[in-house]
Motif scaffolding. Sequence first.
Motif, PDB file in Angstrom:
ATOM      1  N   ARG A 298      -7.226  -8.719 -10.342  1.00  0.00           N
ATOM      2  CA  ARG A 298      -7.508  -9.515  -9.446  1.00  0.00           C
ATOM      3  C   ARG A 298      -9.720  -9.937  -9.596  1.00  0.00           C
ATOM      4  O   ARG A 298      -9.239 -11.219 -10.036  1.00  0.00           O
ATOM      5  CB  ARG A 298      -8.007  -8.795  -8.602  1.00  0.00           C
ATOM      6  CG  ARG A 298      -6.814  -8.865  -7.171  1.00  0.00           C
ATOM      7  CD  ARG A 298      -6.813  -7.643  -6.224  1.00  0.00           C
ATOM      8  NE  ARG A 298      -7.869  -8.378  -5.495  1.00  0.00           N
ATOM      9  CZ  ARG A 298      -8.475  -8.220  -4.224  1.00  0.00           C
ATOM     10  NH1 ARG A 298      -8.119  -6.324  -3.844  1.00  0.00           N
ATOM     11  NH2 ARG A 298      -9.416  -8.247  -3.187  1.00  0.00           N
ATOM     12  N   GLU A 302     -10.035 -13.877 -11.507  1.00  0.00           N
ATOM     13  CA  GLU A 302     -11.118 -14.510 -10.531  1.00  0.00           C
ATOM     14  C   GLU A 302     -12.230 -14.961 -11.201  1.00  0.00           C
ATOM     15  O   GLU A 302     -12.956 -15.887 -11.229  1.00  0.00           O
ATOM     16  CB  GLU A 302     -11.703 -13.817  -9.664  1.00  0.00           C
ATOM     17  CG  GLU A 302     -13.205 -14.075  -8.525  1.00  0.00           C
ATOM     18  CD  GLU A 302     -13.260 -13.453  -6.877  1.00  0.00           C
ATOM     19  OE1 GLU A 302     -13.692 -13.853  -6.479  1.00  0.00           O
ATOM     20  OE2 GLU A 302     -12.753 -12.145  -6.953  1.00  0.00           O
ATOM     21  N   GLU A 323      -4.238 -13.923  -8.400  1.00  0.00           N
ATOM     22  CA  GLU A 323      -5.220 -13.699  -7.496  1.00  0.00           C
ATOM     23  C   GLU A 323      -4.614 -13.059  -6.231  1.00  0.00           C
ATOM     24  O   GLU A 323      -4.729 -12.230  -5.360  1.00  0.00           O
ATOM     25  CB  GLU A 323      -6.327 -14.445  -7.259  1.00  0.00           C
ATOM     26  CG  GLU A 323      -7.087 -13.836  -6.570  1.00  0.00           C
ATOM     27  CD  GLU A 323      -8.667 -14.437  -6.978  1.00  0.00           C
ATOM     28  OE1 GLU A 323      -9.679 -14.055  -6.145  1.00  0.00           O
ATOM     29  OE2 GLU A 323      -8.334 -15.904  -7.456  1.00  0.00           O
ATOM     30  N   ALA A 326      -2.044 -10.596  -6.337  1.00  0.00           N
ATOM     31  CA  ALA A 326      -2.505  -8.701  -7.090  1.00  0.00           C
ATOM     32  C   ALA A 326      -3.041  -8.843  -5.857  1.00  0.00           C
ATOM     33  O   ALA A 326      -3.005  -7.326  -4.967  1.00  0.00           O
ATOM     34  CB  ALA A 326      -3.407  -9.499  -7.885  1.00  0.00           C
ATOM     35  N   THR A 327      -3.344  -9.675  -4.917  1.00  0.00           N
ATOM     36  CA  THR A 327      -4.470  -9.199  -2.655  1.00  0.00           C
ATOM     37  C   THR A 327      -3.207  -8.991  -2.471  1.00  0.00           C
ATOM     38  O   THR A 327      -3.239  -7.144  -1.695  1.00  0.00           O
ATOM     39  CB  THR A 327      -5.128 -10.334  -3.000  1.00  0.00           C
ATOM     40  OG1 THR A 327      -6.040 -10.754  -3.603  1.00  0.00           O
ATOM     41  CG2 THR A 327      -5.163 -10.189  -1.127  1.00  0.00           C
ATOM     42  N   THR A 330      -2.430  -5.398  -3.778  1.00  0.00           N
ATOM     43  CA  THR A 330      -3.012  -4.043  -3.478  1.00  0.00           C
ATOM     44  C   THR A 330      -2.847  -3.956  -2.058  1.00  0.00           C
ATOM     45  O   THR A 330      -2.738  -2.682  -1.677  1.00  0.00           O
ATOM     46  CB  THR A 330      -4.043  -4.766  -3.636  1.00  0.00           C
ATOM     47  OG1 THR A 330      -4.970  -5.052  -4.716  1.00  0.00           O
ATOM     48  CG2 THR A 330      -5.002  -4.236  -3.258  1.00  0.00           C
TER      49      THR A 330
END
Length: 518
Positions: A298, A302, A323, A326-327, A330
Motif C-alpha cells: 500500500r 501510494e 492500493e 491491498a487495503t 489488509t
Amino acid sequence: MRLRSRRPWSLRTRLVVSAVALIAVVATVIGTVTTIAYRSYLYDRADEQLTALGQRAAGPPVPPPGGPLRERSPLSVLGDPGSPIGALVAVVEGGEGGEVTEAGYSTETETAGGATGERPLFPVEKLDAAQTNALAAVPRDGRAHTVELPGGLGAYRVVYAEGYRDAVLTGIPLAEVENALSTLVLVELSLTAASLAAASLAGTVLVRIALRPLRRVAATAAQVARLPLHSGEVALHQRVPEAEADPRTEVGQVGAALNRMLDHVHAALDARQQSETRVRRFVADASHELRTPLASIRGYAELTRRGREECGPDTRHALGRIESEATRMTGLVEDLLLLARLDAGRPLADETTDLVPLVVDALGDARAAGPDHHWRLELPGDGGPAAVRGDPARLQQVLLNLLANARTHTPPGTTVTARVRGEGTTVVVEIQDDGPGIPPELLPAVFERFARGDASRSRHAGSTGLGLAIVRAVVTAHGGGVTVASVPGRTVFSVTLPAERNPTDADSQADHRLITPA
C-alpha cells in the motif's frame, strides 16, 4: 382431532407386567384344571350315591331267592341310613313311559320308637305340581341328569331306575357340590390375587436390582450427552465402570460397547481439536506475517501514485487498483487475526462500557457511509445509560459490522433502525431493516465464516464474509448471544449482553430521543 400418544412403558414396568401376566396365566390354567377335576370327582361321587339310592328304591331287577321281600313304599328309602337329607323319590306308574304318581323328598332326620325296635320315622315333604312336572321331564335313559326344581329346591341330580317292584326317579341335591365348588373357586381367586400382588412387589424389587447396572450405563451416557462436544477442547473421561462392562452379561456387553464407542469419540475429538489448533495457529501466524508486506504494498503504491513522475492513465488506474485491493486484503487479514485471537481465548478488555454512545457513534459513521439509506435511532426512554462490562473497541466493531451488513446487503432507500433497550439483567441491541430479507436456506449459516448470500443480499462493497462471524465471536467472548430473525420486509439482528450490576455514569450522555434523519 389428533389423539394424544400413549406414554411408553419403561423396561422395568414391561418386565414386571410380563412376569405378573405369566403368573396369572399359569394360575388361571392350574385353577381351571383343578376346578374341573374337582367338579368331576364330586359329580362322580354324587352319581354313585344316586345310583345306590335308585337301586334301593326300585328294588333289584329280579326277586331275591326265597320270594319277594315285604312290600314297602319306594319313598321309605328316604329314611334309610346313608340317604342324604333332601333326597327325593318319585314313583313312575306304568314303566318308562308312565306318569309320576307319587313324589317326595326328605327334610330332616328324626327317630321314634327306638326302644321298641320299630323302624325310624323320617318326615317327607310332597312335591307340588310344578316340581313334579319338572321331575317328570327328566329323560328316562338310566343316566344321571341335572335338573333345576322350582320352589327353592335348586339343582338336583336325577336318574331313572326300574326294579322288579317299581320304576322310580331318584335324585339328590347338588347344593353341597355347588358350595364346595364355590368355596374352591373363591379360595383359588384369593390365592391368585395374593400371589399376583406378592409377585408384583417382589418382581418390582428384583427387576430394580437387576436393572441397576443398566441405569449406571444410562447415567454415563447422559453425562456424555450433556458435554459440549460440538467445539473446543473436550475432556471426555466418562466411562462405564468395569463392573458393568463385563462382556459375559447382556448389560455388560452394552457397557463395553459404550466404552469402546467413547474411546473412538474421544480419539476423534482429540484429533479434531489438534487439527483446529494447527489451523488457528497457521491463520494467526499467516495473518501476522502478511500485515507487513501488505502495508509495504500500500505504501509503495501510494508513493508511486503521488510521485512527481508523470504516469499514464492506465498506470494510475493500476496503482489505484493495487492500493484498493491491498487495503481490502489488509482488512481481511485483520479480521482473520482477530478471529484467531478470539478462538485462542485471548483476554479482552474488561471495563464498564455504556452502549448508548457506542450506538450513536456507529450510526453516525453508517449514515456517512450510506447516505442513500434512512437511518433511525431508538434509545431507552428513561434516559439512563445501558452499561455492560466489556471491551469498548470490540463492541464498537460489533455495531459497525451489523450496520455495515445492513447497508451493504439492502437496496438504497431502505430504513435501518438501531435500537437499545434494557431487559432485566441484560441489555439488548437490535439492528432492524425493512429490506428484502435473508433467504431461509442461508439463515442457519449466516454467522459462519465466509458465508455468502444470494443476489438479494450479495456483497457489494468489498465484504470479506467475516463480519457476522466476528460479531458472534466477540459477543460470545463477552458472555452474550446474537440471533437473527428475517422475513421479507423485516430483518432483525439482536445482540444480548449481560448488564453491569453497578453501572457508573458515562462520561458523555447521548440525546435519548427517537432520532430520524431528515
